[in-house]
Design a protein around this motif. Structure first.
Motif, PDB file in Angstrom:
ATOM      1  N   ILE A 103       0.594  -0.788   0.107  1.00 36.04           N
ATOM      2  CA  ILE A 103       0.808   0.249  -0.116  1.00 36.04           C
ATOM      3  C   ILE A 103       1.250   1.044  -0.120  1.00 36.04           C
ATOM      4  CG2 ILE A 103      -1.663   0.978   1.536  1.00 36.04           C
ATOM      5  CD1 ILE A 103      -2.655  -1.786   2.145  1.00 36.04           C
ATOM      6  N   GLN A 104       1.616   1.331   0.484  1.00 40.51           N
ATOM      7  CA  GLN A 104       2.733   2.344   1.246  1.00 40.51           C
ATOM      8  C   GLN A 104       3.738   2.566  -0.598  1.00 40.51           C
ATOM      9  OE1 GLN A 104       5.733   1.379   3.604  1.00 40.51           O
ATOM     10  NE2 GLN A 104       5.869   3.844   4.703  1.00 40.51           N
ATOM     11  N   ALA A 105       3.897   1.310  -1.303  1.00 49.14           N
ATOM     12  CA  ALA A 105       4.840   2.368  -2.261  1.00 49.14           C
ATOM     13  C   ALA A 105       3.349   2.386  -2.830  1.00 49.14           C
ATOM     14  CB  ALA A 105       5.110   0.714  -3.107  1.00 49.14           C
ATOM     15  N   ALA A 106       2.239   1.640  -3.233  1.00 50.38           N
ATOM     16  CA  ALA A 106       0.966   2.684  -4.344  1.00 50.38           C
ATOM     17  C   ALA A 106       1.002   4.140  -3.808  1.00 50.38           C
ATOM     18  CB  ALA A 106      -0.169   1.726  -4.294  1.00 50.38           C
ATOM     19  N   VAL A 107       0.915   4.295  -2.377  1.00 51.55           N
ATOM     20  CA  VAL A 107       0.591   4.907  -2.126  1.00 51.55           C
ATOM     21  C   VAL A 107       1.616   7.019  -2.817  1.00 51.55           C
ATOM     22  CG1 VAL A 107       0.824   7.906  -0.348  1.00 51.55           C
ATOM     23  CG2 VAL A 107      -1.055   5.156  -0.321  1.00 51.55           C
ATOM     24  N   ALA A 108       2.683   5.936  -2.780  1.00 47.39           N
ATOM     25  CA  ALA A 108       4.510   6.772  -3.446  1.00 47.39           C
ATOM     26  C   ALA A 108       3.788   7.009  -4.632  1.00 47.39           C
ATOM     27  CB  ALA A 108       4.950   6.235  -2.872  1.00 47.39           C
ATOM     28  N   ILE A 109       3.641   5.541  -5.319  1.00 48.21           N
ATOM     29  CA  ILE A 109       3.197   6.335  -6.979  1.00 48.21           C
ATOM     30  C   ILE A 109       2.363   7.294  -6.942  1.00 48.21           C
ATOM     31  CG2 ILE A 109       2.958   5.175  -8.969  1.00 48.21           C
ATOM     32  CD1 ILE A 109       4.841   2.103  -7.874  1.00 48.21           C
ATOM     33  N   LEU A 110       1.293   7.181  -6.630  1.00 48.60           N
ATOM     34  CA  LEU A 110      -0.431   7.961  -6.995  1.00 48.60           C
ATOM     35  C   LEU A 110       0.631   9.346  -6.960  1.00 48.60           C
ATOM     36  CD1 LEU A 110      -2.531   7.300  -7.919  1.00 48.60           C
ATOM     37  CD2 LEU A 110      -3.012   7.103  -5.318  1.00 48.60           C
ATOM     38  N   HIS A 111       1.709   9.329  -5.556  1.00 48.72           N
ATOM     39  CA  HIS A 111       1.389  10.889  -5.191  1.00 48.72           C
ATOM     40  C   HIS A 111       2.668  11.962  -6.177  1.00 48.72           C
ATOM     41  CE1 HIS A 111       2.135  14.037  -2.121  1.00 48.72           C
ATOM     42  NE2 HIS A 111       2.840  13.825  -2.488  1.00 48.72           N
ATOM     43  N   ASP A 112       3.251  10.722  -6.695  1.00 47.65           N
ATOM     44  CA  ASP A 112       4.641  11.305  -7.347  1.00 47.65           C
ATOM     45  C   ASP A 112       4.465  11.459  -9.226  1.00 47.65           C
ATOM     46  OD1 ASP A 112       5.898  11.319  -4.576  1.00 47.65           O
ATOM     47  OD2 ASP A 112       6.843   9.661  -5.328  1.00 47.65           O
ATOM     48  N   THR A 113       3.426  10.644  -9.538  1.00 45.11           N
ATOM     49  CA  THR A 113       2.828  10.820 -10.766  1.00 45.11           C
ATOM     50  C   THR A 113       2.002  11.249 -11.350  1.00 45.11           C
ATOM     51  OG1 THR A 113       3.328   7.817 -10.202  1.00 45.11           O
ATOM     52  CG2 THR A 113       3.168   8.637 -12.622  1.00 45.11           C
ATOM     53  N   GLU A 114       2.525  12.263 -12.930  1.00 37.84           N
ATOM     54  CA  GLU A 114       1.191  13.007 -13.078  1.00 37.84           C
ATOM     55  C   GLU A 114       0.192  12.445 -13.279  1.00 37.84           C
ATOM     56  OE1 GLU A 114       0.792  16.927 -15.204  1.00 37.84           O
ATOM     57  OE2 GLU A 114       3.570  16.652 -14.863  1.00 37.84           O
TER      58      GLU A 114
END
Ligand SMILES: Cc1cc2nc3c(=O)[nH]c(=O)nc-3n(C[C@H](O)[C@H](O)[C@H](O)COP(=O)(O)OP(=O)(O)OC[C@H]3O[C@@H](n4cnc5c(N)ncnc54)[C@H](O)[C@@H]3O)c2cc1C
Ligand code: SF4
Ligand code: FES
Ligand code: FES
Lengths: 319, 155
Positions: free
Chosen positions: A16-27
């Motif tokens: 979940i942590q990685a998914a949230v980070a990707i979502l946060h960093d990817t336009e």
């Protein structure tokens, strides 16, 4: 040969942590769970994300657990697993009424709760929508359902939400700040376009149901009995004691959000069933606000969901 | 972006580079040349594209190819062996369960997955299982009869 889907990058985090980070960093990234709604919409040009964040590798979102605080259902649990593993009739009935058996192997609880709203002017091919100058929800300037208004009236049509609402569900939402927990009703904004209250970097990760012994039921009205989105759907939970039955009622398919009704007065041994359930029918019709978002007339949807709710509620008092 | 996927199709192992946006149906038909799997609609509505993925009959037109890495996939081409039809194929043939044939691969694979976990389904169970598969020709009666016939032929 041209591609069926527009180009995007597929990312497959396993936490979940990685998914949230990707979502946060990817336009312009979008979550994809079972894809049974999103990919259909992408094929029709209704979404053109640059990146898809595939949630299906996240094992921690695929569990159902039970403890003294109740039932905890991962947002990545599939509908076919959910139907087999829930003690609540309304949830099993709603899950089994969603799409076809093949879809349910892939479709998830989270995807169903976050399902895009639907409208006869929206769920169409690109050329169809273009020839109609698109509409307010996506790329256009007017709403063809309510042209004088400035709000999209597309209907929320997920079948699970009302079943979860009457059973008192809360949801966990993960963001870079951590996890917050809200009542399910607060996930929905009521607007047909921006229908969820989630921020761009948030994910629904879990659904919590408090322990309880309420009986429950789900029913829906649809054109094709085998497989169809609800024209209107209703979930009812009933708590019975010696003197009275208390109902909780929630609707889908009728408004831009799933609607949890104010609890009606209990049905007591002094009430005439005919008077009580006809009042309940009226209360449901009052809460339902179907628009011309389907080819089926709004009045039909309103009247039939009232009648269905009354019949299902009465059924719960009998057994 | 492309990813390398390795998967089994009809019992044979393949390794292919697929672009992120490639659908399983396009991979099967265009990359693997398995055109028995049909496209009957613009996405998710008809079941003509159904294939068996790890034992589950699912629509391939709304499944991304790269999510099938490591999976075992069965298509209509893998059903008959050495020219001998499966009991289901034989039953569809004998009971006129197929007319134009467009829905047939999807019908057969959905029914095949059903019979594997429920070898003796009632008419109602057959209808439930085939709920996601549309047929414009037969009126379904003969399809249901074909599935029942195959179930009975299977001791
Ligand atoms: C022919 C057909 C019939 C259908 N009939 C019905 C029906 O009767 N009733 C019904 O309710 N649905 C129906 N559906 C729609 C769909 O299959 C289901 O709603 C399904 O549960 C969606 O889940 P999914 O995992 O496939 O979602 P996806 O398609 O993966 O996602 C749907 C949306 O939810 C978002 N999302 C997914 N997971 C999360 C998460 N964890 N947190 C935040 N956002 C998330 C995605 O970004 C996307 O916007 C039908 C679809 C088809 C093709
Ligand atoms: S309700 Fe109006 S704005 Fe919303 S999808 Fe339908 S036509 Fe478009
Ligand atoms: S082509 Fe896949 S469901 Fe119609
Ligand atoms: S045989 Fe023609 S669609 Fe089924």
């Amino acid at each position: 040969m041209s591609d069926t889907l527009p180009n995007f990058q597929l990312l497959r985090p396993d936490t979940i942590q990685a998914a949230v980070a990707i979502l946060h960093d990817t336009e312009n990234a979008k979550l994809c769970a079972g894809g049974t709604d999103l990919i259909v919409n992408m094929r029709r040009g209704l979404a053109t994300p640059k990146a898809l964040v595939d949630l299906t590798a996240i094992k921690e979102m695929q569990q159902i657990t039970n403890d003294t605080e109740g039932l905890h259902i991962g947002a990545g649990v599939t509908l076919s697993e959910l139907a087999q593993n829930t003690p609540h009739s309304a949830i099993a009935q709603a899950a089994l009424a969603i799409a076809g058996p093949g879809h349910r192997f892939a479709a998830t609880v989270g995807g169903n709760l976050c399902l895009d709203t639907r409208c006869q002017y929206y769920n169409q091919s690109h050329w169809w929508r273009k020839s109609n100058d698109f509409c307010l929800k996506y790329r256009g300037e007017t709403c063809h359902v309510a042209p004088s208004g400035n709000r999209c009236r597309a209907a929320f049509t997920g079948d699970l939400a009302p079943a979860f609402l009457v059973l008192g569900a809360e949801v966990d939402i993960a963001s870079p700040q951590g996890i917050r927990r809200i009542p399910l009703a607060e996930l929905y904004s009521g607007d047909g376009t921006d229908y969820l209250t989630l921020a761009d970097n948030e994910i629904v990760t879990k659904i919590h149901l408090p322990p309880g012994s309420a009986k429950s039921v789900y029913g829906k009205i649809r054109i094709r009995g085998a497989l169809d989105f609800p024209l209107a759907g209703v979930a009812i939970a009933a708590k019975k004691s010696a003197r009275e039955t208390r109902f909780r009622i929630a609707l889908t398919g009728t408004n831009s959000r799933p609607v949890l009704l104010d609890d009606p007065a209990p049905f007591t041994t002094n009430d005439s069933a005919e008077t009580y359930f006809s009042a309940l029918n009226k209360a449901v019709q009052k809460a339902a606000s179907p628009q011309r978002s389907t080819i089926t007339a709004p009045l039909y949807r309103k009247q039939s969901i009232g009648a269905l709710a009354a019949r299902l509620a009465q059924g719960l008092t009998n057994d | 972006m492309k990813q390398i996927i390795s998967l089994s199709i009809n019992g044979k192992q393949f390794e292919d580079a697929v672009s992120d946006n490639m659908l399983l149906i396009d991979y099967l038909r265009n990359t693997r040349g398995l055109t028995g799997t049909k496209t009957g609609c613009d996405g998710g509505e008809c079941g003509a594209c159904t294939v068996i993925i790890d034992g589950q009959a699912r629509p391939s037109c709304i499944t991304l190819a790269s999510t099938c890495h490591g999976a075992s996939i069965e298509t209509i081409e893998g059903q008959a062996r050495n020219g001998i039809l499966t009991p289901l194929q034989q039953a569809f043939h004998e009971n006129l369960g197929t007319q134009c044939g467009f829905c047939t691969p999807g019908m057969i694979l959905t029914a095949e997955a059903l019979l594997r976990h429920n070898p003796d389904p009632s008419e109602d169970e057959i209808k439930q299982a085939l709920g996601g598969n549309l047929c414009r020709c037969t009126g379904y009666v003969k399809i249901i009869k074909s599935v029942r016939t195959a179930a009975e032929a299977n001791p």
